[in-house]
Design a protein around this motif. Structure first.
Motif, short mmCIF file in Angstrom:
data_model
loop_
_atom_site.label_atom_id
_atom_site.label_comp_id
_atom_site.label_asym_id
_atom_site.label_seq_id
_atom_site.Cartn_x
_atom_site.Cartn_y
_atom_site.Cartn_z
N ARG A 1 0.84 -1.21 0.00
CA ARG A 1 0.00 0.00 0.00
C ARG A 1 0.87 1.26 0.00
NH1 ARG A 1 -3.02 3.28 -1.60
NH2 ARG A 1 -4.52 4.37 -0.33
N ALA A 2 1.96 1.23 0.76
CA ALA A 2 2.86 2.38 0.79
C ALA A 2 3.54 2.59 -0.55
CB ALA A 2 3.90 2.20 1.89
N MET A 3 3.90 1.51 -1.23
CA MET A 3 4.51 1.65 -2.55
C MET A 3 3.52 2.22 -3.57
SD MET A 3 7.66 0.93 -2.40
CE MET A 3 8.44 0.29 -3.85
N ALA A 4 2.25 1.85 -3.47
CA ALA A 4 1.23 2.43 -4.34
C ALA A 4 1.07 3.92 -4.06
CB ALA A 4 -0.10 1.72 -4.15
N GLU B 1 -3.13 4.85 -7.59
CA GLU B 1 -4.03 5.43 -6.60
C GLU B 1 -5.38 5.71 -7.23
OE1 GLU B 1 -3.72 6.51 -3.24
OE2 GLU B 1 -1.97 5.23 -3.24
N THR B 2 -6.43 5.62 -6.42
CA THR B 2 -7.77 5.91 -6.94
C THR B 2 -7.96 7.40 -7.19
OG1 THR B 2 -8.61 6.02 -4.68
CG2 THR B 2 -8.82 3.91 -5.84
N SER B 3 -7.22 8.25 -6.47
CA SER B 3 -7.36 9.69 -6.66
C SER B 3 -6.46 10.22 -7.78
CB SER B 3 -7.02 10.41 -5.35
OG SER B 3 -5.67 10.20 -5.02
N HIS B 4 -5.60 9.37 -8.34
CA HIS B 4 -4.65 9.73 -9.38
C HIS B 4 -3.75 10.90 -8.97
CE1 HIS B 4 -6.45 6.92 -12.13
NE2 HIS B 4 -7.64 7.40 -11.82
N ALA B 5 -3.46 10.97 -7.68
CA ALA B 5 -2.58 12.02 -7.15
C ALA B 5 -1.14 11.71 -7.52
CB ALA B 5 -2.72 12.08 -5.63
#
Length: 96
Positions: free
Chosen positions: A32-35, A43-47
């Protein structure tokens, strides 16, 4: 005798939870941290990516690999008639 049994049972349960559920949870936290560190489509927010995520991911993976290496070292050293000693900060092999 019964109190010794429950004491040992508690220790086995604690180690089982720590290694049986803790290491996979730490690994998933690293994923999760690598994502979070990659950002974008990960990421779902495309940040945009964050370098802190990559550092945390690498740290999680390093801890998991260290635990696996230590477990293998304990098993192999026992087969060769040694034991792993934690008297110093660095684990060392000591003859039984």
């Amino acid at each position: 005798m019964l109190s010794m049994f429950f004491s040992a049972l508690g220790k086995v349960l604690l180690v089982g939870l720590l290694l049986g559920a803790g290491l996979p949870a730490l690994f998933s936290l690293g994923i999760r941290a690598m994502a979070y560190g990659a950002g974008g489509a990960a990421e779902t927010s495309h940040a945009p990516g964050h370098p802190v995520g990559r550092v945390l991911g690498v740290l999680c993976f390093a801890l998991v690999l260290a635990a696996i290496a230590l477990g293998i070292a304990v098993i192999v050293s026992s087969g060769f008639g040694y034991r792993v000693s934690f008297e110093n900060v660095i684990p060392t092999f000591v003859a039984k």
